[in-house]
Design an enzyme around this catalytic site. Structure first.
Site, PDB file in Angstrom:
ATOM      1  N   ASP A   1       0.840  -1.207   0.000  1.00 31.70           N
ATOM      2  CA  ASP A   1       0.000   0.000   0.000  1.00 31.70           C
ATOM      3  C   ASP A   1       0.871   1.251   0.000  1.00 31.70           C
ATOM      4  OD1 ASP A   1      -2.314   1.875   1.091  1.00 31.70           O
ATOM      5  OD2 ASP A   1      -3.277  -0.029   0.611  1.00 31.70           O
ATOM      6  N   ASP A   2       0.289   2.349   0.410  1.00 29.45           N
ATOM      7  CA  ASP A   2       0.901   3.676   0.410  1.00 29.45           C
ATOM      8  C   ASP A   2       2.273   3.675   1.110  1.00 29.45           C
ATOM      9  OD1 ASP A   2       1.291   6.374   0.351  1.00 29.45           O
ATOM     10  OD2 ASP A   2      -0.527   6.891   1.463  1.00 29.45           O
TER      11      ASP A   2
ATOM     12  N   ARG B   1      -5.561  16.562   3.334  1.00 30.65           N
ATOM     13  CA  ARG B   1      -4.573  15.522   3.674  1.00 30.65           C
ATOM     14  C   ARG B   1      -3.185  15.937   3.167  1.00 30.65           C
ATOM     15  NH1 ARG B   1      -3.554   9.156   2.180  1.00 30.65           N
ATOM     16  NH2 ARG B   1      -3.279   8.448   4.306  1.00 30.65           N
TER      17      ARG B   1
ATOM     18  N   LYS C   1      -4.188  -0.902  -6.751  1.00 23.88           N
ATOM     19  CA  LYS C   1      -5.218  -0.221  -5.951  1.00 23.88           C
ATOM     20  C   LYS C   1      -5.121   1.257  -6.303  1.00 23.88           C
ATOM     21  CE  LYS C   1      -6.434   0.570  -1.066  1.00 23.88           C
ATOM     22  NZ  LYS C   1      -5.982   0.254   0.307  1.00 23.88           N
TER      23      LYS C   1
ATOM     24  N   ASP D   1      -6.171   4.801  -5.557  1.00 23.37           N
ATOM     25  CA  ASP D   1      -6.755   5.554  -4.442  1.00 23.37           C
ATOM     26  C   ASP D   1      -7.005   7.016  -4.835  1.00 23.37           C
ATOM     27  OD1 ASP D   1      -7.632   6.029  -1.854  1.00 23.37           O
ATOM     28  OD2 ASP D   1      -5.806   5.300  -0.886  1.00 23.37           O
TER      29      ASP D   1
ATOM     30  N   CYS E   1     -10.617   2.834  -5.214  1.00 21.22           N
ATOM     31  CA  CYS E   1     -10.565   3.199  -3.803  1.00 21.22           C
ATOM     32  C   CYS E   1     -10.622   4.710  -3.726  1.00 21.22           C
ATOM     33  CB  CYS E   1      -9.256   2.698  -3.188  1.00 21.22           C
ATOM     34  SG  CYS E   1      -9.016   3.165  -1.460  1.00 21.22           S
TER      35      CYS E   1
ATOM     36  N   ASP F   1     -12.851   2.540   4.626  1.00 22.62           N
ATOM     37  CA  ASP F   1     -11.686   2.468   5.506  1.00 22.62           C
ATOM     38  C   ASP F   1     -12.085   1.965   6.888  1.00 22.62           C
ATOM     39  OD1 ASP F   1      -9.688   3.095   3.800  1.00 22.62           O
ATOM     40  OD2 ASP F   1      -9.521   5.194   4.368  1.00 22.62           O
TER      41      ASP F   1
END
Ligand code: DGJ
Length: 731
Positions: A367-368, A444, A477, A479, A527, A549
């Site tokens: 992931d991130d 963010r 994924k 996002d 996502c 989430d």
């Protein structure tokens, strides 16, 4: 033939599955709506048109000066603005004269085999022999606007798709101020409006309330379909439940600003209009140019909300999702987000992968945090090159090691964003989406890229393609973690800046189309901070979407239940995560976390290396269950049994195989009670078949299971759940 035209009466009738839909060409060429509902067999339907009017305050069209006919009260097919109808309009065009008064008159129509496609926009598709298209050409004589009203009928489904294509065939530009995808007038307002609202980590909660004499709007202005509202609404008869009553579903295949408006008037009729949100929208169309609206998918059910959902599930699973993964059983993945957040390196990922392989998990998703200098969420979006401090030697050796363990490898991107602290921003600050002269708001710690720009799309295509072709990557994924603001592309002239929101979405679709075509073997998962862009259009590019989430199993019951109103279980990505849950702090059993996640595209999102030996055995059991049940869950018919929105103690759903030989029932007790009496009537089984309940060994017929039900009364702990597999036994 699913589409009929009665030439004498000028009536169109569309027969779709168990439904019919009818409209006609009115006295002066207006298109008048006649009927939508259960299947009918006549075309002599002109008598259904409203004969009511509200006196001199309802103007009459200039052609006739006929006080018996007013657009203000007529049922219409695609109502226009400013020429005598005061209800919510579908179309408003501002011509050279500066007025948005719009007129449309019928010119011609064609009926053909096959389903129309929409240029640059996702849409339901079908083979030539599976569908028919009706194209009705309307014209505004003053502006020269030609409006093609498109209707698609897939006769196996009780669904009608609609869209409009507007062409400027005049001599001067005009401005489209509103162009809905569909409008439907109903002769009654005796409906409940059902829609899905929510927030980050609490998406798609079900809201149901009666229509009243007002205008109501379910909408997004966030640049994305959003966590707050979903591009879906249903009008359901007041007595409609899961198995009976009428339901009219309205789902928009679009990921940007949308509006679904309902208006009820003094004559107790209801109008529904759906499409791109007209707020912050205006589109200049030059002579010869085309504008295409997104697609609306209308579903009729006389088997309540359950029937409506099952039609959407099948239609979207088989005729909207694309690619080689659409009907394949998805790999069980483990995602490292909740296991490590940004704090990982190759060693840590390989430790998780090693345990995953031992437990039968099939894919590791990184992931991130793997790129640029990203050690928290303050930097590096846009710098899609590997952070070699974390992954020494780059991506390829890591992927090879993961593959050597027998696992596929997946990766996370957030392509549409740019961190102010990134090489990309330093090189291209002008790529940031921002109204000229303003400072971009930050969300963010990041800005949004101007996806309407071709150079931005090309950069992203090149850089993402580079990563995907540099290693054996099986999954992406995609996002998207903030909403748009100051959305006015600097590339457009001031008078066209209200095109930005829609151009952004078109740019996104164009990029997704290029990438999914270039990498057909890659499984894409949508996502947006969980399910902030869980909409039909994204399913066209990614057959599964990260649902929320919030990974708490009890919260997920509501989120997944609401999501299932429109979206098939195969699209609902769901993971087992650690306890105490990272979002709610709640502790639920490993079994319940698995049972709830098993209702979707299944995976894990926790540090496998920290599991106890007992938990690892449970993972193995769940992996085996998933292999046994996934075909049933992904391809079966979904029945909601007990709504967590109506019962605080219980929630239940089930999947039934197409041949009704097998079913999987999930029963969850979010909050227990003492002496818990709980009978559960099942649905969707064959009343005459006999089924073995593998949890008790009891054999019962479908009619007993559906009428008397299962007796699940016993003591439960908060959060306990039961999974019951039923298998047909032959006499
Ligand atoms: C939001 C997603 O929904 C999460 O699953 C995770 O990928 C984070 N973003 C990463 O920043």
């Amino acid at each position: 033939m699913s589409i009929l035209f009665d030439t004498e009466r000028k009536v169109f009738r569309l027969d779709a599955g168990s439904s019919s839909y009818a409209f006609c060409v009115g006295p002066w060429g207006q298109l008048l709506h006649l009927y939508y509902g259960a299947r009918i067999s006549d075309t002599d339907l002109g008598y259904l048109q409203s004969a009511l009017n509200t006196g001199s305050f309802s103007p009459n069209p200039p052609e006739g000066d006929d006080s018996a006919f007013s657009l203000d009260t007529a049922f219409q097919e695609y109502p226009v603005n400013g020429t005598g109808d005061y209800r919510v309009a579908a179309l408003a065009i501002r011509g050279e004269n500066g007025s948005s008064a719009t007129t449309l008159r019928y010119r011609s129509h064609t009926i053909r085999r096959g389903k129309y496609a929409l240029d640059g926009l996702p849409a339901v598709y079908a083979a030539e022999d599976e569908a028919e298209t009706l194209d009705v050409l309307m014209e505004d004589p003053l502006t020269g606007a030609e409006v093609h009203l498109l209707y698609g009928v897939l006769d196996r489904y009780s669904a009608i798709t609609r869209a409009a294509v507007i062409r400027n065939s005049g001599q001067s530009p005009f401005v489209i101020e509103k162009a809905a995808s569909a409008a439907v007038d109903f002769p009654t307002m005796d409906f409940d409006l059902v829609h899905l609202y929510g927030q980050w980590a609490g998406e798609r909660q079900i809201c149901r309330a009666p229509l009243t004499h007002d205008i109501r709007t379910v909408a997004s202005k966030r640049g994305a379909s959003s966590h707050a509202h979903n591009p879906f609404a249903a009008l359901v008869s007041r007595n409609a439940g899961e198995t009976s009553g009428e339901a009219y579903g309205a789902s928009l295949v679009y990921s940007g600003n949308f509006a679904i408006e309902t208006e009820c008037d003094s004559l107790e009729t209801a109008r529904l209009v759906m499409g791109i949100n007209p707020i912050d929208f205006a589109w200049t169309l030059n002579p010869g140019e085309l504008f295409t609206t997104p697609e609306a998918v209308l579903v009729y059910s006389d088997e309540g909300l359950g029937g409506m959902s099952r039609t959407y599930h099948k239609l979207y699973r088989s005729h909207l999702c694309r690619g080689e993964w659409k009907e394949k059983i998805r790999p069980i993945l483990v995602n490292n987000w909740e296991a490590t957040y940004f704090d990982f390196n190759e060693e840590k990922l390989l430790a998780i992968a090693k345990d995953a392989a031992d437990l039968g998990i099939e894919m590791l998703v990184m992931d991130d945090g793997w790129f640029g200098k990203r050690n928290d969420d303050r930097s590096s979006l846009g710098d899609w090159f590997v952070n070699e401090e974390k992954l020494k030697g780059g991506l390829k050796p890591l992927v090879e090691k993961v593959n050597a363990l027998g696992l596929k490898f997946g990766i996370w991107f957030e392509p549409e964003m740019i961190s102010p602290d990134s090489n990309l921003y330093r090189a291209h600050p002008e790529w940031t989406l921002c109204a000229p002269g303003r400072e971009p708001s930050i969300g963010r710690h990041q800005y949004v890229l101007d996806m309407s720009r071709k150079d931005v799309q090309d950069y992203l295509f090149d850089v993402i393609s580079g990563v995907l072709s540099g290693a054996n990557i099986a999954y992406v994924k995609w996002d998207f973690n903030r909403n748009l603001s100051e959305a006015a592309s600097a590339e457009l002239p001031p008078e066209r800046r209200k095109e930005t929101f829609h151009r952004y979405v078109l740019g996104l679709y164009s990029l997704l189309e290029r990438l999914t075509s270039a990498f057909p073997h890659v499984l894409f998962e949508g996502c947006s901070g969980g399910g902030g862009r869980f909409d039909p259009a994204m399913l066209y590019y990614s057959p599964q979407i990260w649902t929320s989430d919030d990974t708490d199993a009890i919260e997920r019951c509501r989120i997944q239940y609401g999501t299932s109103l429109v979206y098939p279980p195969s699209s609902i990505s769901a993971h087992v995560s650690a306890v105490p849950n990272h979002q709610t702090g709640r502790v639920t059993s490993f079994e319940t976390r698995g049972n709830v996640a098993m209702a979707g595209a299944f995976g894990y999102e926790l540090d496998l290396t920290k599991l106890t030996a007992e938990e690892k055995e449970l993972v193995k059991k769940q992996v085996a269950q998933y292999h046994a049940y996934a075909p049933l869950v992904q391809d079966g018919d979904f029945y909601r049994l007990i709504s967590p929105f109506e019962d605080e103690n219980r929630c239940a759903w089930m999947s039934v195989s197409a041949d009704k030989s097998e079913a999987l029932v999930t029963f969850v007790v979010p909050r227990t009670r003492v002496n818990f009496n709980s009978y559960l009537r099942l649905a969707g089984l064959d009343p005459r078949k006999k089924y073995l309940d593998e949890s008790t060994g009891r054999v019962l017929s479908g009619d007993t299971l559906m009428n008397a039900g299962l007796n699940l009364s016993r003591s439960y702990r908060d959060g306990e759940s039961v999974l019951i597999h039923l298998k047909e036994v032959k006499a």
